[in-house]
Design a protein around this motif. Sequence first.
Motif, PDB file in Angstrom:
ATOM      1  N   PHE A  16       0.846  -1.175   0.000  1.00  0.00           N
ATOM      2  CA  PHE A  16       0.000   0.000   0.000  1.00  0.00           C
ATOM      3  C   PHE A  16       0.888   1.233   0.000  1.00  0.00           C
ATOM      4  CE2 PHE A  16      -2.230  -2.999   3.094  1.00  0.00           C
ATOM      5  CZ  PHE A  16      -2.965  -3.626   2.109  1.00  0.00           C
ATOM      6  N   GLY A  17       0.391   2.310  -0.602  1.00  0.00           N
ATOM      7  CA  GLY A  17       1.135   3.567  -0.575  1.00  0.00           C
ATOM      8  C   GLY A  17       1.607   3.985  -1.942  1.00  0.00           C
ATOM      9  N   PRO A  18       2.562   4.929  -2.000  1.00  0.00           N
ATOM     10  CA  PRO A  18       3.043   5.460  -3.278  1.00  0.00           C
ATOM     11  C   PRO A  18       3.507   4.352  -4.221  1.00  0.00           C
ATOM     12  CG  PRO A  18       3.976   6.697  -1.445  1.00  0.00           C
ATOM     13  CD  PRO A  18       3.252   5.522  -0.852  1.00  0.00           C
ATOM     14  N   GLY A  19       3.104   4.465  -5.471  1.00  0.00           N
ATOM     15  CA  GLY A  19       3.487   3.481  -6.473  1.00  0.00           C
ATOM     16  C   GLY A  19       2.554   2.294  -6.544  1.00  0.00           C
ATOM     17  N   SER A  20       1.520   2.261  -5.706  1.00  0.00           N
ATOM     18  CA  SER A  20       0.552   1.167  -5.750  1.00  0.00           C
ATOM     19  C   SER A  20      -0.845   1.763  -5.930  1.00  0.00           C
ATOM     20  CB  SER A  20       0.616   0.328  -4.468  1.00  0.00           C
ATOM     21  OG  SER A  20      -0.159   0.907  -3.449  1.00  0.00           O
ATOM     22  N   PRO A  21      -1.803   0.956  -6.339  1.00  0.00           N
ATOM     23  CA  PRO A  21      -3.170   1.475  -6.496  1.00  0.00           C
ATOM     24  C   PRO A  21      -3.900   1.669  -5.169  1.00  0.00           C
ATOM     25  CG  PRO A  21      -3.068  -0.829  -7.147  1.00  0.00           C
ATOM     26  CD  PRO A  21      -1.668  -0.408  -6.855  1.00  0.00           C
ATOM     27  N   TYR A  22      -3.267   1.307  -4.060  1.00  0.00           N
ATOM     28  CA  TYR A  22      -3.848   1.485  -2.734  1.00  0.00           C
ATOM     29  C   TYR A  22      -3.116   2.626  -2.025  1.00  0.00           C
ATOM     30  CZ  TYR A  22      -5.349  -3.346  -3.598  1.00  0.00           C
ATOM     31  OH  TYR A  22      -5.875  -4.493  -4.144  1.00  0.00           O
ATOM     32  N   SER A  23      -3.772   3.746  -1.824  1.00  0.00           N
ATOM     33  CA  SER A  23      -3.140   4.838  -1.083  1.00  0.00           C
ATOM     34  C   SER A  23      -3.485   4.707   0.397  1.00  0.00           C
ATOM     35  CB  SER A  23      -3.603   6.196  -1.620  1.00  0.00           C
ATOM     36  OG  SER A  23      -5.000   6.333  -1.459  1.00  0.00           O
ATOM     37  N   VAL A  24      -2.544   5.039   1.246  1.00  0.00           N
ATOM     38  CA  VAL A  24      -2.761   5.003   2.688  1.00  0.00           C
ATOM     39  C   VAL A  24      -3.260   6.380   3.102  1.00  0.00           C
ATOM     40  CG1 VAL A  24      -1.671   4.689   4.936  1.00  0.00           C
ATOM     41  CG2 VAL A  24      -0.956   3.278   2.998  1.00  0.00           C
ATOM     42  N   THR A  25      -4.493   6.437   3.600  1.00  0.00           N
ATOM     43  CA  THR A  25      -5.066   7.724   3.995  1.00  0.00           C
ATOM     44  C   THR A  25      -4.974   7.962   5.497  1.00  0.00           C
ATOM     45  OG1 THR A  25      -7.299   6.787   4.105  1.00  0.00           O
ATOM     46  CG2 THR A  25      -6.620   7.755   2.009  1.00  0.00           C
ATOM     47  N   ALA A  26      -4.856   6.905   6.290  1.00  0.00           N
ATOM     48  CA  ALA A  26      -4.722   7.080   7.744  1.00  0.00           C
ATOM     49  C   ALA A  26      -4.155   5.805   8.372  1.00  0.00           C
ATOM     50  CB  ALA A  26      -6.068   7.403   8.380  1.00  0.00           C
ATOM     51  N   ILE A  27      -3.357   6.002   9.411  1.00  0.00           N
ATOM     52  CA  ILE A  27      -2.838   4.900  10.228  1.00  0.00           C
ATOM     53  C   ILE A  27      -3.046   5.295  11.680  1.00  0.00           C
ATOM     54  CG2 ILE A  27      -0.820   3.564  10.933  1.00  0.00           C
ATOM     55  CD1 ILE A  27       0.371   4.092   8.177  1.00  0.00           C
ATOM     56  N   GLU A  28      -3.730   4.448  12.428  1.00  0.00           N
ATOM     57  CA  GLU A  28      -3.959   4.707  13.843  1.00  0.00           C
ATOM     58  C   GLU A  28      -3.463   3.517  14.656  1.00  0.00           C
ATOM     59  OE1 GLU A  28      -8.022   5.722  14.660  1.00  0.00           O
ATOM     60  OE2 GLU A  28      -8.158   6.951  12.860  1.00  0.00           O
ATOM     61  N   GLY A  29      -2.845   3.809  15.786  1.00  0.00           N
ATOM     62  CA  GLY A  29      -2.435   2.754  16.707  1.00  0.00           C
ATOM     63  C   GLY A  29      -0.989   2.320  16.588  1.00  0.00           C
ATOM     64  N   LEU A  30      -0.297   2.747  15.562  1.00  0.00           N
ATOM     65  CA  LEU A  30       1.099   2.320  15.408  1.00  0.00           C
ATOM     66  C   LEU A  30       1.984   2.956  16.473  1.00  0.00           C
ATOM     67  CD1 LEU A  30       3.267   0.782  13.825  1.00  0.00           C
ATOM     68  CD2 LEU A  30       3.520   2.809  12.396  1.00  0.00           C
ATOM     69  N   ASP A  31       1.842   4.255  16.676  1.00  0.00           N
ATOM     70  CA  ASP A  31       2.682   4.964  17.643  1.00  0.00           C
ATOM     71  C   ASP A  31       2.003   5.150  18.988  1.00  0.00           C
ATOM     72  OD1 ASP A  31       4.892   5.267  15.956  1.00  0.00           O
ATOM     73  OD2 ASP A  31       4.001   7.007  14.982  1.00  0.00           O
ATOM     74  N   ASP A  32       0.774   4.666  19.119  1.00  0.00           N
ATOM     75  CA  ASP A  32       0.061   4.789  20.387  1.00  0.00           C
ATOM     76  C   ASP A  32       0.564   3.739  21.383  1.00  0.00           C
ATOM     77  OD1 ASP A  32      -1.400   6.667  19.025  1.00  0.00           O
ATOM     78  OD2 ASP A  32      -3.166   5.408  18.777  1.00  0.00           O
ATOM     79  N   LEU A  33       0.482   4.072  22.654  1.00  0.00           N
ATOM     80  CA  LEU A  33       0.829   3.119  23.698  1.00  0.00           C
ATOM     81  C   LEU A  33      -0.365   2.195  23.916  1.00  0.00           C
ATOM     82  CD1 LEU A  33       2.974   2.347  25.839  1.00  0.00           C
ATOM     83  CD2 LEU A  33       1.761   3.852  27.415  1.00  0.00           C
ATOM     84  N   PRO A  34      -0.174   0.888  23.817  1.00  0.00           N
ATOM     85  CA  PRO A  34      -1.288  -0.033  24.083  1.00  0.00           C
ATOM     86  C   PRO A  34      -1.758   0.081  25.529  1.00  0.00           C
ATOM     87  CG  PRO A  34       0.530  -1.178  23.004  1.00  0.00           C
ATOM     88  CD  PRO A  34       1.032   0.178  23.405  1.00  0.00           C
ATOM     89  N   ASP A  35      -2.908  -0.497  25.813  1.00  0.00           N
ATOM     90  CA  ASP A  35      -3.418  -0.504  27.184  1.00  0.00           C
ATOM     91  C   ASP A  35      -2.396  -1.164  28.113  1.00  0.00           C
ATOM     92  OD1 ASP A  35      -5.781   0.716  26.473  1.00  0.00           O
ATOM     93  OD2 ASP A  35      -6.855  -1.179  26.208  1.00  0.00           O
ATOM     94  N   ILE A  36      -2.379  -0.702  29.345  1.00  0.00           N
ATOM     95  CA  ILE A  36      -1.435  -1.212  30.346  1.00  0.00           C
ATOM     96  C   ILE A  36      -2.158  -2.169  31.289  1.00  0.00           C
ATOM     97  CG2 ILE A  36       0.037  -0.565  32.304  1.00  0.00           C
ATOM     98  CD1 ILE A  36       1.189   0.318  29.658  1.00  0.00           C
ATOM     99  N   ARG A  37      -1.539  -3.307  31.531  1.00  0.00           N
ATOM    100  CA  ARG A  37      -1.991  -4.242  32.569  1.00  0.00           C
ATOM    101  C   ARG A  37      -1.061  -4.034  33.760  1.00  0.00           C
ATOM    102  NH1 ARG A  37      -0.716  -8.490  28.976  1.00  0.00           N
ATOM    103  NH2 ARG A  37       0.536  -9.231  30.692  1.00  0.00           N
ATOM    104  N   SER A  38      -1.586  -3.449  34.796  1.00  0.00           N
ATOM    105  CA  SER A  38      -0.731  -3.191  35.964  1.00  0.00           C
ATOM    106  C   SER A  38      -0.970  -4.266  37.019  1.00  0.00           C
ATOM    107  CB  SER A  38      -1.007  -1.808  36.550  1.00  0.00           C
ATOM    108  OG  SER A  38      -2.296  -1.772  37.122  1.00  0.00           O
ATOM    109  N   GLU A  39       0.021  -4.461  37.836  1.00  0.00           N
ATOM    110  CA  GLU A  39      -0.092  -5.398  38.943  1.00  0.00           C
ATOM    111  C   GLU A  39       0.044  -4.653  40.267  1.00  0.00           C
ATOM    112  OE1 GLU A  39       2.303  -8.908  38.566  1.00  0.00           O
ATOM    113  OE2 GLU A  39       1.324  -9.478  36.699  1.00  0.00           O
TER     114      GLU A  39
END
Length: 148
Positions: A16-39
């Motif tokens: 996906f992305g430049p040079g392909s017929p699929y353009s990436v319009t949004a990405i969410e969650g890649l740089d986000d911190l996942p939920d924390i399981r604390s003890e």
Amino acid sequence: MAQQRLGRVQWGDLQFGPGSPYSVTAIEGLDDLPDIRSEDVERPGQHGEYSGPDYTGPRTIQLKLGMRADTPDDLRTLTLALRNATQPQRQPAALQFLDQDVMVWAKVRKRSLPYDAEYLWRIGDAALELYCPDPYLYGLTEKSASTT
């Protein structure tokens, strides 16, 4: 000023992305911190808690894609290729963000390929939700070390 690039993404045989017929319009969650399981544990008879280790939970990444084709038949071919590449799977597979030099292990959990007869001639869109049971971001460059 450096520009952030998140355009090129590889999922199986599809890119996906430049040079392909699929353009990436949004990405969410890649740089986000996942939920924390604390003890953490409550302090009996006192205010506050005893702080225990924190562990990250799974990561969820959402990709939004735009599709562009020359004809309605070509758009249908792109849609079918994306549908076939995003079937449910037993084990996570590599989802690579080539411009970021990052890879995650992911499974497709949701896919949206909307059909709009008014606009669906040569342009379409899609949305993918990928579940990453391992929340770590891995580099694409293989590294090795040796000792004597």
